[in-house]
Write a protein that holds these residues in place. Structure first.
Motif, mmCIF file in Angstrom:
data_model
loop_
_atom_site.group_PDB
_atom_site.id
_atom_site.type_symbol
_atom_site.label_atom_id
_atom_site.label_comp_id
_atom_site.label_asym_id
_atom_site.label_seq_id
_atom_site.Cartn_x
_atom_site.Cartn_y
_atom_site.Cartn_z
ATOM 1 N N PRO A 76 8.085 -19.952 26.410
ATOM 2 C CA PRO A 76 7.556 -19.072 27.583
ATOM 3 C C PRO A 76 7.138 -17.921 26.940
ATOM 4 O O PRO A 76 7.456 -17.301 25.880
ATOM 5 C CB PRO A 76 8.986 -18.496 28.246
ATOM 6 C CG PRO A 76 9.989 -19.760 27.625
ATOM 7 C CD PRO A 76 9.293 -20.229 26.260
ATOM 8 N N ALA A 77 5.809 -17.301 27.725
ATOM 9 C CA ALA A 77 5.250 -16.166 27.204
ATOM 10 C C ALA A 77 5.075 -15.345 28.408
ATOM 11 O O ALA A 77 4.219 -15.585 29.495
ATOM 12 C CB ALA A 77 3.726 -16.822 26.796
ATOM 13 N N SER A 78 5.539 -14.231 28.345
ATOM 14 C CA SER A 78 5.773 -13.418 29.715
ATOM 15 C C SER A 78 5.717 -11.880 29.440
ATOM 16 O O SER A 78 5.945 -11.437 28.369
ATOM 17 C CB SER A 78 7.072 -13.797 30.381
ATOM 18 O OG SER A 78 7.211 -13.068 31.563
ATOM 19 N N GLY A 79 5.262 -11.214 30.399
ATOM 20 C CA GLY A 79 5.611 -9.558 30.394
ATOM 21 C C GLY A 79 7.053 -9.454 30.764
ATOM 22 O O GLY A 79 7.287 -8.110 30.256
ATOM 23 N N ARG A 80 7.940 -10.243 30.764
ATOM 24 C CA ARG A 80 9.321 -10.344 30.780
ATOM 25 C C ARG A 80 9.938 -9.794 29.641
ATOM 26 O O ARG A 80 9.312 -10.090 28.624
ATOM 27 C CB ARG A 80 9.921 -11.343 31.581
ATOM 28 C CG ARG A 80 9.608 -11.668 32.896
ATOM 29 C CD ARG A 80 10.309 -12.685 33.341
ATOM 30 N NE ARG A 80 9.884 -13.120 34.848
ATOM 31 C CZ ARG A 80 10.812 -13.443 35.876
ATOM 32 N NH1 ARG A 80 12.057 -13.896 35.482
ATOM 33 N NH2 ARG A 80 10.365 -13.751 37.102
ATOM 34 N N GLN A 81 11.207 -9.133 29.548
ATOM 35 C CA GLN A 81 11.773 -8.810 28.291
ATOM 36 C C GLN A 81 12.537 -9.931 27.835
ATOM 37 O O GLN A 81 12.556 -11.130 28.529
ATOM 38 C CB GLN A 81 12.737 -7.716 28.599
ATOM 39 C CG GLN A 81 14.120 -8.159 29.415
ATOM 40 C CD GLN A 81 15.053 -6.817 29.429
ATOM 41 O OE1 GLN A 81 15.998 -7.088 30.309
ATOM 42 N NE2 GLN A 81 14.835 -5.835 28.808
ATOM 43 N N TYR A 82 12.890 -9.888 26.613
ATOM 44 C CA TYR A 82 13.438 -11.100 25.702
ATOM 45 C C TYR A 82 14.704 -11.315 26.481
ATOM 46 O O TYR A 82 15.166 -12.504 26.780
ATOM 47 C CB TYR A 82 13.607 -10.805 24.458
ATOM 48 C CG TYR A 82 14.490 -11.594 23.753
ATOM 49 C CD1 TYR A 82 14.498 -13.012 23.449
ATOM 50 C CD2 TYR A 82 15.848 -11.356 23.062
ATOM 51 C CE1 TYR A 82 14.980 -14.098 23.083
ATOM 52 C CE2 TYR A 82 16.557 -11.969 22.699
ATOM 53 C CZ TYR A 82 16.438 -13.407 22.550
ATOM 54 O OH TYR A 82 17.074 -14.277 21.957
ATOM 55 N N ALA A 83 15.685 -10.435 26.876
ATOM 56 C CA ALA A 83 16.439 -10.826 27.316
ATOM 57 C C ALA A 83 16.797 -11.599 28.693
ATOM 58 O O ALA A 83 17.466 -12.425 29.061
ATOM 59 C CB ALA A 83 17.613 -9.558 27.496
ATOM 60 N N THR A 84 15.737 -11.202 29.330
ATOM 61 C CA THR A 84 15.575 -11.838 30.680
ATOM 62 C C THR A 84 15.096 -13.446 30.527
ATOM 63 O O THR A 84 15.480 -14.220 31.302
ATOM 64 C CB THR A 84 14.463 -11.116 31.501
ATOM 65 O OG1 THR A 84 14.841 -9.692 31.789
ATOM 66 C CG2 THR A 84 14.275 -11.699 33.060
ATOM 67 N N LEU A 85 14.194 -13.601 29.581
ATOM 68 C CA LEU A 85 13.678 -15.009 29.442
ATOM 69 C C LEU A 85 14.833 -15.843 28.724
ATOM 70 O O LEU A 85 15.237 -16.844 28.942
ATOM 71 C CB LEU A 85 12.684 -14.984 28.414
ATOM 72 C CG LEU A 85 11.283 -14.346 28.873
ATOM 73 C CD1 LEU A 85 10.299 -14.178 27.709
ATOM 74 C CD2 LEU A 85 10.789 -14.978 29.938
#
Length: 305
Positions: free
Chosen positions: A59-68
């Protein structure tokens, strides 16, 4: 250039036998997740099949690592997470790379957000650290948006005094980020990267930080070529990622710039486009649940001159 639609089962530029794909990287919001932020049906079965085939899913996202990591908790072992728009890359809890932002820049962005609020702009800043995300604004509508992308977040009295290694500053705009907050950040664009990462979000990072740079670093580390890489995206923070893979797919719902940059177009996020395209290109069987979408033609297009 124009795009020529073709049936997913007959598109001439797609392989007639499964392609040699070793790495699949996908954006989350507007790409893998549908508009209700739900994971597509058949996701866990597909990940198990990819793991058996030796294909790394990232996954590659603007979300933070903890969320992913929470989203993929039951299958996260060995998975690489390209978090915070490429500024923080983690595998099995171990940092692979990061691109920290100078603390003085983060503080100036926090002050800029305060000024915009004073001028009547409905916005709020999120200072994104490695340990958590930090906010000053405390109203529930803003915090509800923050919680979607930042599981680990803390309300602090002063964003300019955050004690964490900052990797990104994000500003949420209740209106249009592209036409609202983003123009107010042009002064930072001379020295940093200002990217509209969604309808309501603008991210400010180092110039060297983006999903594409993180992906190229991962490819080098794993010995995987662009020809063996498949990527999916829908918004402007996915542009550089399109250049790092020969199998680059813009979703049917993508921003026009992403569609122009990608080599192919996949069905929309609401039509289970990521899973259905992976299944077609890799020859992976999907059950009825995995094939389900909200309707719409199953297609892939190739850009032609």
């Amino acid at each position: 250039m124009t795009a020529t639609p073709a049936s997913l089962t007959t598109a001439p530029d797609l392989p007639t036998v499964p392609a040699d794909i070793r790495l699949i990287v996908t954006d989350m919001d507007g790409t893998l997740l549908d508009d209700d932020k739900a994971m597509p049906a058949g996701m866990w079965d597909l990940l198990a099949e990819l793991r058996d085939r030796g294909v790394l899913f990232s996954p590659a996202s603007g979300r933070q690592y903890a969320t992913l990591a929470k989203e993929f908790a039951e299958v996260s072992e060995g998975m690489v997470f390209i978090a915070e728009n490429g500024t923080y890359v983690v595998r099995d809890g171990v940092e692979l790379s990061s691109d920290p932002l100078e603390r003085a820049v983060a503080a100036e962005l926090a002050r800029t957000a305060r000024r915009l609020v004073a001028e009547g702009v409905d916005t709020g800043a999120v200072v994104c650290g490695k340990r958590a995300a930090y906010v000053e604004r405390t109203d529930e509508p803003f915090l509800a948006e923050v919680r979607k992308y930042y599981v680990e977040h803390r309300v602090v009295p002063d964003l300019t005094a955050v004690e964490d290694e900052v990797i990104k500053v994000a500003l949420f705009d209740f209106g249009s980020a592209e036409h609202g907050v983003a123009p107010a950040l042009t002064g930072f664009a001379d020295t940093h990267q200002v990217v509209v990462s969604g309808e309501h979000w603008v991210d400010v990072m180092n110039r060297t930080a983006n999903k594409g740079a993180a992906l190229r670093g991962l490819q080098r580390e794993l010995g995987i070529t662009p020809a063996q890489t498949m990527v999916f995206g829908d918004y402007l923070n996915d542009l550089e990622m399109m250049d790092a893979a020969e199998w680059s797919f813009a979703m049917a719902n993508a921003h026009p710039e992403v569609t122009r940059r990608a080599r192919h177009t996949a069905p929309s996020n609401n039509d289970n486009g990521v899973l259905r395209t992976i299944a077609r290109v890799l020859g992976v069987p999907l059950g009825r649940a995995g094939q389900a979408g909200r309707g719409g033609e199953l297609f892939v297009t190739r850009r032609v001159s």
